[in-house]
Enzyme design. Structure first.
Site, PDB file in Angstrom:
ATOM      1  N   LEU A 144       0.821  -1.158  -0.045  1.00 38.06           N
ATOM      2  CA  LEU A 144       0.123   0.042  -0.208  1.00 38.06           C
ATOM      3  C   LEU A 144       0.864   1.292  -0.030  1.00 38.06           C
ATOM      4  O   LEU A 144       0.367   2.223  -0.553  1.00 38.06           O
ATOM      5  CB  LEU A 144      -0.825   0.027   1.325  1.00 38.06           C
ATOM      6  CG  LEU A 144      -1.985  -0.969   1.228  1.00 38.06           C
ATOM      7  CD1 LEU A 144      -2.716  -1.113   2.373  1.00 38.06           C
ATOM      8  CD2 LEU A 144      -2.944  -0.955   0.256  1.00 38.06           C
ATOM      9  N   GLY A 145       2.163   1.185   0.532  1.00 37.61           N
ATOM     10  CA  GLY A 145       2.815   2.222   0.566  1.00 37.61           C
ATOM     11  C   GLY A 145       4.037   2.224   1.584  1.00 37.61           C
ATOM     12  O   GLY A 145       4.240   1.116   2.275  1.00 37.61           O
ATOM     13  N   PHE A 170       8.925   4.785   8.704  1.00 34.36           N
ATOM     14  CA  PHE A 170       8.988   3.664   9.809  1.00 34.36           C
ATOM     15  C   PHE A 170       8.676   2.456   9.196  1.00 34.36           C
ATOM     16  O   PHE A 170       8.562   1.323  10.027  1.00 34.36           O
ATOM     17  CB  PHE A 170       8.095   4.074  10.882  1.00 34.36           C
ATOM     18  CG  PHE A 170       8.421   5.147  11.609  1.00 34.36           C
ATOM     19  CD1 PHE A 170       9.361   5.129  12.537  1.00 34.36           C
ATOM     20  CD2 PHE A 170       7.893   6.439  11.112  1.00 34.36           C
ATOM     21  CE1 PHE A 170       9.570   6.330  13.335  1.00 34.36           C
ATOM     22  CE2 PHE A 170       8.091   7.589  11.951  1.00 34.36           C
ATOM     23  CZ  PHE A 170       9.341   7.443  12.968  1.00 34.36           C
ATOM     24  N   GLY A 171       8.572   2.107   7.917  1.00 31.97           N
ATOM     25  CA  GLY A 171       8.404   0.827   7.395  1.00 31.97           C
ATOM     26  C   GLY A 171       7.370   0.689   6.143  1.00 31.97           C
ATOM     27  O   GLY A 171       6.844   1.603   5.752  1.00 31.97           O
ATOM     28  N   ARG A 172       7.052  -0.417   5.745  1.00 29.92           N
ATOM     29  CA  ARG A 172       6.218  -0.639   4.506  1.00 29.92           C
ATOM     30  C   ARG A 172       4.724  -1.339   4.948  1.00 29.92           C
ATOM     31  O   ARG A 172       4.631  -1.925   6.218  1.00 29.92           O
ATOM     32  CB  ARG A 172       6.848  -1.736   3.530  1.00 29.92           C
ATOM     33  CG  ARG A 172       7.977  -1.224   2.923  1.00 29.92           C
ATOM     34  CD  ARG A 172       8.600  -2.095   1.800  1.00 29.92           C
ATOM     35  NE  ARG A 172       9.600  -1.539   1.033  1.00 29.92           N
ATOM     36  CZ  ARG A 172      10.157  -1.727   0.095  1.00 29.92           C
ATOM     37  NH1 ARG A 172       9.225  -2.794  -0.819  1.00 29.92           N
ATOM     38  NH2 ARG A 172      11.134  -1.049  -0.763  1.00 29.92           N
ATOM     39  N   VAL A 173       3.818  -0.847   4.325  1.00 26.93           N
ATOM     40  CA  VAL A 173       2.404  -1.233   4.768  1.00 26.93           C
ATOM     41  C   VAL A 173       1.897  -2.330   3.608  1.00 26.93           C
ATOM     42  O   VAL A 173       1.808  -1.786   2.427  1.00 26.93           O
ATOM     43  CB  VAL A 173       1.651   0.115   5.087  1.00 26.93           C
ATOM     44  CG1 VAL A 173       0.274  -0.712   5.317  1.00 26.93           C
ATOM     45  CG2 VAL A 173       2.287   0.961   6.014  1.00 26.93           C
ATOM     46  N   ASP A 179       1.943  12.872  15.749  1.00 28.83           N
ATOM     47  CA  ASP A 179       2.319  12.979  14.020  1.00 28.83           C
ATOM     48  C   ASP A 179       1.093  13.180  13.342  1.00 28.83           C
ATOM     49  O   ASP A 179       0.782  12.361  12.256  1.00 28.83           O
ATOM     50  CB  ASP A 179       3.320  11.542  13.817  1.00 28.83           C
ATOM     51  CG  ASP A 179       3.978  11.599  12.440  1.00 28.83           C
ATOM     52  OD1 ASP A 179       3.956  12.985  12.083  1.00 28.83           O
ATOM     53  OD2 ASP A 179       4.117  10.766  11.846  1.00 28.83           O
ATOM     54  N   LYS A 182       1.509  -3.239   9.115  1.00 28.40           N
ATOM     55  CA  LYS A 182       2.883  -2.549   8.763  1.00 28.40           C
ATOM     56  C   LYS A 182       3.961  -3.416   9.431  1.00 28.40           C
ATOM     57  O   LYS A 182       3.976  -3.421  10.641  1.00 28.40           O
ATOM     58  CB  LYS A 182       2.503  -1.170   9.473  1.00 28.40           C
ATOM     59  CG  LYS A 182       4.063  -0.144   9.523  1.00 28.40           C
ATOM     60  CD  LYS A 182       3.852   1.168  10.300  1.00 28.40           C
ATOM     61  CE  LYS A 182       3.112   2.173   9.335  1.00 28.40           C
ATOM     62  NZ  LYS A 182       3.259   3.273   9.868  1.00 28.40           N
TER      63      LYS A 182
END
Length: 714
Positions: A396-397, A401-404, A520, A419
């Protein structure tokens, strides 16, 4: 005196010297020299002195014009940051430490122009590099070959800025930088084509041209084909960079180590580098890490001026890339056990290894203290199957902080978003997971529900509800849409999303059992469900504390443009620091602009300063997103803009809390009037925050607009 004439003079002396009588040569050195006339002795000394001077000049010129490093042991490079030379001779630009940068330069500047105002000469470079990552499918940015007027990159940022530029000077002509990037992470702000590309850059990280990493091969029948390369394949590769001053042609070629230089370059760009490179400049490398454990190495390097063919390196002398996981080998079975029993043990061992490999595929990291959090923990096997093995088609993106990944739980057929975040199991994981579980109990229609977590090796997996419409920023900035003038969100939808996020923040700050500070808040962390309702997500930075207690100091985290100024002094995140970020969010949604944007003249402008100036000139309506084409409620839009200024006030006590914000948005209470002052927004922020951290300060000092007076909120 020209070198040719000096050589002739020396040869004459040597011929006269050789014509001396044998008797003269059999004497001592003193006797030999006394046979020469005084004049001849003087001439000989002068000639040899001039020959030595010319030879020295030729040696310096040769050193200035080219160099070859077949390994870097004793090379004397100029290093800074995390860069170092290993005992084996590897140039290590980064050592796996997160959020750091490293630079390495040839120690002496090179003369790129024959005359101060002349054109840049042709040049060529070649180097061998390797990138090692802790994860096979993820890395933390890449390597840049750079030609720059200085070796001082202290103001550059790590992560996506690769230690080369920062948010203010990216793309500025004053940088005088030519670079070739080998990038392993896709960044939309730099218009990267993918997370595995090579790009030619001028003065910044938006490439003139970029290409997927690979090389061209000519087959037996002269048929050309393209072979893809993966920059983070843990294999050494060679790069050739050539600039032809006659045609202004820049060629970049890539190939695996051991493969001859391909006849066709990967990229060929026409650009006159005389408008970029200074008369004298340094050549070297820059690299940086982000949120993943990666290491960047250079094995060898050569450079030549006034030529499009770099000197050859001695490949046999190049150091080798380190092995990530040393493989221990045991000969116990061969030495101790009889041959007959060895065959049986080997067979049993093979069966065991196959079983362990099957189980290790789903191995999780589990400790005794996690038993109390059992209902919130997902088996890794379920998440692996739900995402089809974390297949890239379900990505998804990619965030800081990481990949989803999108997934569907097989048992309940529930859509989820997973995530993957890297973590150090020694640093507060128990407390962090306790907060994750606490956040999992949050129940509000405008919050993305955190369903649970899973730990495996060096990563933490967070499981969220899946939001089918994606993030709000993709709708505001129309990523991937061909018609950029067609709005995807009308004003009614935007106002409804604003009210929903305000309601969710009120719940976090005042209505839940603990105070939750999100830390955030921004458009990319607001997700939309199938009915276009806004939901605040990504609680990876959230902090909890009891009502009526004082929040503890922590690291300053967040996104530039949304960070409250008092955080640089106190480092204490509070509900009012969330209110500051929410104020920036209000302006962003209403104006359709990022918190720091570039105006028509190329200046970096702070959105809050820009809206303040419109308010001072009674033209707030002109700040509303032009993509709405005037189809919006003027009173609501102006209310939101004034409320955004109120929430973004640099003085903490001047900001409303979220309960007051909800009252203003619902027109239950009129919004207080604004009053003018000759003091600027930035000055007010500095007055109440002496010693402002330079990184945070950059988010305020980036504005270059000349606003003679601004306004603040009463």
């Amino acid at each position: 005196m020209p070198q040719k004439k000096i050589t002739s003079a020396a040869s004459v002396i040597l011929r006269e010297e050789s014509s001396s009588t044998p008797a003269e040569h059999t004497g001592s050195a003193v006797t030999y020299y006394t046979t020469l006339s005084p004049l001849m002795s003087v001439m000989k000394l002068i000639c040899f002195f001039l020959l030595g001077a010319v030879g020295a000049l030729e040696l310096v010129s040769s050193v200035d014009d080219q160099f070859v490093y077949s390994g870097f042991a004793g090379a004397g490079l100029t290093l800074d940051g995390s860069a170092t030379v290993t005992p084996s001779g590897l140039l290590e630009l980064t050592n796996g430490t997160l959020q750091l940068k490293g630079h390495a330069f040839h120690p002496a500047p090179l003369r790129f122009r024959e005359l101060p105002n002349g054109t840049v000469r042709s040049f060529s470079a070649s180097f061998v590099f390797g990138i090692l990552s802790a994860y096979p499918d993820m890395s933390a940015h890449g390597i840049v070959f750079v030609v720059a007027p200085t070796t001082d990159f202290s103001t550059a940022l790590a992560s996506q800025y690769l230690g080369l530029v920062n948010v203010q000077n990216n793309g500025h002509e004053s940088n005088r930088i030519f670079a070739v990037e080998l990038d392993t992470l896709q960044q939309d702000e730099f218009r990267d084509i993918n997370d595995n590309h090579v790009g030619v850059d001028i003065n910044g990280l938006i490439s003139l041209q970029s290409s997927n990493a690979g090389y061209y091969v000519t087959g037996g029948e002269k048929k050309e084909r393209f072979e893809n390369l993966t920059l983070i394949s843990h294999q050494a590769m060679q790069v050739w960079i050539e600039y032809d001053a006659g045609s202004n042609r820049i060629n970049v070629t890539l190939a695996p180590l051991g493969v001859a230089k391909p006849a066709k370059p990967l990229m060929s760009v026409t650009y006159n580098l005389s408008s970029v490179i200074a008369s004298t400049a340094y050549v070297g490398f820059s690299s940086a890490t982000g949120s993943f454990d990666s290491r960047h190495y250079v094995l060898g390097w050569s450079f030549r001026m006034s030529s499009t063919s770099a000197p050859a390196m001695d490949m046999a002398k190049l150091p080798t890339l380190p092995r990530e996981i040393p493989k221990a080998r045991s000969k116990v079975l061969q030495v101790v056990l009889p041959i007959t029993s060895a065959a049986v043990v080997l067979a049993l061992g093979t069966v065991i290894v196959l079983l362990l490999r099957r189980r290790r595929r789903y191995t999780e990291l589990r400790e005794d203290w996690e038993i109390e959090f059992g209902p919130h923990r997902f088996p890794f096997k379920d998440l692996h199957r739900a995402t089809q093995g974390f297949n890239s088609k379900n990505l998804l993106g990619v965030g800081g902080f990481g990949r989803v990944y999108r997934g569907v739980l097989p048992d309940c057929n529930m859509d989820i978003a997973v995530k993957r975040v890297s973590h150090d199991s020694k640093q507060g994981v128990k407390e962090f997971i306790a907060e994750v579980v606490s956040l999992g109990r949050l129940q509000h229609r405008n919050l993305v529900r955190l369903l649970g977590y899973c730990r495996r090796k060096g990563e933490l997996l967070l499981v969220y509800e899946y939001m089918p419409k994606g993030s709000l920023d993709k709708h505001l900035y129309l990523y991937g849409h061909q018609d950029d003038d067609k709005p995807t969100l009308n004003w009614a939808q935007r106002f409804h999303i604003i009210q929903g996020i305000a309601s969710g923040l009120l719940y976090l700050h005042e209505e839940w059992e603990k105070v939750v500070v999100h830390r955030d808040i921004k458009a990319s962390n607001v997700l939309l469900d199938d009915k276009m309702n806004g939901r605040l997500g990504d609680f990876g930075l959230a902090r909890l504390y009891d009502h009526g207690t004082d929040p503890q100091s922590t690291h300053v985290v967040g996104t530039i443009g949304y960070i409250a100024p008092e955080l640089g002094r106190t480092s204490k995140a509070s509900p009012l620091t969330d209110v500051f970020a929410f104020g920036t969010f209000l302006l962003e949604v209403t104006c359709g602009r990022r918190p720091i944007f570039q105006d028509a003249r190329g200046n970096q402008v702070m959105l809050v300063d820009w809206v303040l100036d419109h308010w001072r000139r009674d033209s707030l309506a002109h700040a509303v997103d032009t993509k709405l084409r005037g189809d919006y409620n003027v009173d609501e839009a102006c209310l939101v803009l004034q409320l955004g200024l109120s929430c973004s006030h640099p003085f903490v006590n001047a900001r409303p809390n979220m309960r007051q914000v909800m009252q203003y948005l619902s027109n239950e209470v009129p919004l207080p009037q604004l009053r003018s002052t000759k003091m600027s927004f930035q000055t007010l922020a500095m007055m109440q925050n002496d010693g402002f951290d330079s990184y945070i300060q950059s988010s305020y000092s980036s504005s270059r607009a000349s606003f003679s007076t601004t306004s603040v909120i009463s």
